[in-house]
Design an enzyme around this catalytic site. Structure first.
Site, PDB file in Angstrom:
ATOM      1  CE  LYS A   1      -3.454   2.901   0.854  1.00  0.00           C
ATOM      2  NZ  LYS A   1      -4.242   3.450  -0.256  1.00  0.00           N
TER       3      LYS A   1
ATOM      4  CE  LYS B   1      -0.507   9.133   7.189  1.00  0.00           C
ATOM      5  NZ  LYS B   1      -1.837   8.628   7.509  1.00  0.00           N
TER       6      LYS B   1
END
Lengths: 291, 291, 291, 291
Positions: free
Chosen positions: D169, D238
């Site tokens: 991911k 992030k």
């Protein structure tokens, strides 16, 4: 003034010894006992544990990294043992995040906190010639000044927030790494065109770059002498990462630091993590098909 | 020995003057006439044009860049005018490609060719204290040695291929740019956390980095004093590009140089091309939202 | 309309053949004779040399790089041979600098100039399904439109300055290289944690990145199948350099392009210049200590 | 099978609704109550707290980040409440470090753990058309397969270590960011030479890069439409940081990721953190002096 000292490694032990020589009454603790005995022989008292510093006015600590500071100072009870009005003088190179957290927790506990990381290796520490990067409240700095004078040639002040000294230390280490990378790339360029990398570095560090950082690491790069490690490449990676984390906290792009982190990882992946961090220069050479 | 000198700019003029002071018989040419007259007043002879050096044993040239060297030395006839056995002493900072091309064409013509770019700015040139980076055949180097001794404090030898000296010069300028970028990023980091950039640089350049390169550019960065330009940012971009081209020719990845070229372009795009190249540090500050 | 065609390589030959199929009267030239004979067999006339195009209304050229364009079109006399009012349709991928120089010299000569580099490999050219990136004056574009329709599925217009099409072509090739580098780094990340690089790429190119560029190069990376080269890594380096040069001319920092140039050089230095440029992904893997 | 679901945000709520539609008996919890009531209206049971899942066979969670997973799943008691043999199906995008820690702690507790982060935004989640990236032990994957089939169009398997799905991911999100940066630099190049950035992107995303990722973000970049944010730039930073951390853990240099982190920080420092992460393209434009 009663002084405590935690962390008697290759740096901490000579620093503590210099405090004794300067006449301070010292109580010491270290995970392993050998250096404790050495200092007791010089006149220090041995603490029973990291939490046995209730009577000291200043507790100096020189621990190796964030994890050790956390385990000894916080979890191990050193900080908690300090009396109201005492000062913790933390001389380790730690992350900005931990530095800020410690500054807050000491304040909450009603004790002083001074960050004072140092520039210089073991022989400089032994000679009491460290450059000390200090930050904290003025009254706290004034109180620890005699200790710092005994350990270093000069104390540089960088603000009233302790963590500011840690940022300066990370910035300085970033500059050292950057000098290594610079010489690595420049040497590779010269060598790829049939020139002498060592001749180039000899010239460079005798003229425009005649400074300790370049001369020290330049000689290692010129001689491809990366063992024994004065400062391991894996620790260099850690310090560059800490600089990048501080950069991220302050929203500061640092492309040189980013480039170096990738090159440190390259070196780690090739198995060079235990060499001196000057071996960062090997990455530039290998990528150029040299050596 | 009869000596010619072409290119009497801010560097070339004091270098030529030092040759006259050392007793050499000098014939000079420059595009504009004012510096020619100044040197004639010191005892030099004025050449009628760039191609009027048939009688010299050594023709020194100190021209500003590839295009000027091409137009004066090659197209302007300076090289072609030299007699068999003469030596061309090219002291300019030029590209590796032009350096290699000139070395080949001089050899074909049966004349010597020595590359001898210099380290040092105008005041150093005036004092005859340049560091000279020389490469070429041994006999040619020996013949020009007295000239170099009159212009510099020391001649460093970098091989028998003239272009090798040019590579070393490009490598040295890359190191200077890298020092600027390093201090720019490090200062931005310190300032973003409320520290003093100038305090940091003062410390840095008094300790580990107490070398002329860091002290000179560090002071400019600390004071954000980028005018008047000692060396324009647009020229810094050019030199980093020349280093990258030499890197590409030698298959040498130079990620620091690549990063800096992008930052130089950023500075150019913001209109800072005429500032001193220390203004590269403005890029790091602006990207961090400072100043 | 009488049409000339210069450059019958792997791309040019099928493009010229499609013009013949579309009914255009074609006169062709190529350095080697075999493809000329093939096209003569299809109905083309053979030119006596690159300068034998005095009668054509449009001269199309599909040459491999700057040096070839310079040697054939400029030095070889192709451009000079064109009559007033003729148009040169240059379909090669060339540098911005050469594109601008050619645009100026054609205008000075009183002939039209259209830049029309293409997207697509040999099989796409054979099928007449190229995407054609065109720029030039409206009347010139209108005149060559039927030719472009015969060679491509669609002509995209990018401005009235011919060089603008070249910039778009360089930008597109930069995007392709960037896709390769991206998959190379991402695959290395997945593999370093024990995952399957090919499984990752299979997923990626079946979902968010289900586009020809990713599927084509993704399959090569997943299978580590870099031979035979569809487009050599050394040519990929050249195109990224041309993008960077165009960036420098426009003062555009391109850090992805800079990073890739360094990685291409790394690959060259390890001897991978003749592999397909998808082998850029080997650099990421090798630096991570994989394979 | 009794199923629990924690985290009913913009993604979690439609995913949970699809489970109900597929006939699963669902017990749900969310920090705020409104989405809980919505799902109760569809037939779900409301849990009394994050620790009220003792009877479920599978607990799915879709929480926003590491901190929330830590506070709800670990500190909030969700994990501890599970019975022996139950499976926690964690569908959040979290760090490699937390993923590894959760895998270990679930195993220690004797419960199953499957990581199954997803590709797709809200409308895709609503349509039950997510691509699901799953890793874990075969028997656990088999047990949750019917749930995943109800929420997504396809489940991709990436290994028996749950954290491997999280790495995939992060790698996929890195590829998305890289596509944005690529288009940003390429558009800036085209625009700096007077071309149309949107025309370029239109061509690019209609041909070689005709894939959802490029078309979606390309349109935003072409129109400079960065609000409302589908995914905030600060969250993009992030995720790139998490990719870099995973890279560091695996000793994988990721220069594209490093470059992007610096550019994200640049964007943050200019105040663009709340824009869509496609605004990363603004950095390339601003550095080139455009717009």
């Amino acid at each position: 003034m009663k002084v405590g000292f935690i962390g008697l490694g290759t740096m901490g032990k000579p620093m503590a010894a210099n405090l004794i020589k300067a006449g301070f009454s010292l109580k010491v603790w270290n995970r392993s006992q050998a250096p404790v005995q050495d200092l007791v022989a010089l006149g220090a008292e041995a603490a029973k544990g990291p939490g046995d510093f209730a009577e000291v006015d200043v507790l100096a600590s020189m621990l190796s990294d964030d994890a050790t500071v956390q385990s000894v100072v916080v979890d191990g009870g050193a900080q908690a043992s300090l009396k109201a009005g005492a000062i913790h003088l933390n001389m380790a190179t730690i992350s900005l995040a931990l530095a800020q957290s410690l500054a807050a927790s000491h304040q909450q506990q009603g004790i002083g906190y001074v960050a004072a990381p140092v520039l210089g290796r073991v022989n400089v520490a032994e000679a009491g010639m460290l450059n000390i990067l200090a930050a904290g409240q003025g009254e706290h700095l004034a109180k620890v000044a005699p200790l710092l004078d005994a350990m270093g040639q000069k104390t540089w002040h960088f603000g009233d927030q302790p963590a500011q000294a840690n940022v300066v230390k990370l910035a300085a280490n970033f500059c050292l790494a950057s000098a290594i990378e610079t010489m690595g790339e420049a040497s590779a360029l010269v060598q790829a065109h049939g020139g002498s990398g060592s001749g180039f570095i000899q010239m460079l560090t005798s003229t425009l770059f005649a400074a300790p950082a370049y001369q020290n690491y330049g000689a290692m790069i010129a001689e491809q002498r990366y063992q024994p490690a004065g400062f391991k490449l894996s620790l260099g990676l850690k310090d560059v990462r800490l600089a990048l984390e501080a950069g991220e906290a302050g929203q500061v792009p640092m492309p040189f630091a980013s480039t170096m982190k990738d090159n440190f990882l390259d070196a780690m992946a090739q198995g060079d993590g235990d060499l001196d961090w000057a071996a960062l220069a090997k990455v530039a050479a290998r990528r150029a098909g040299l050596g």
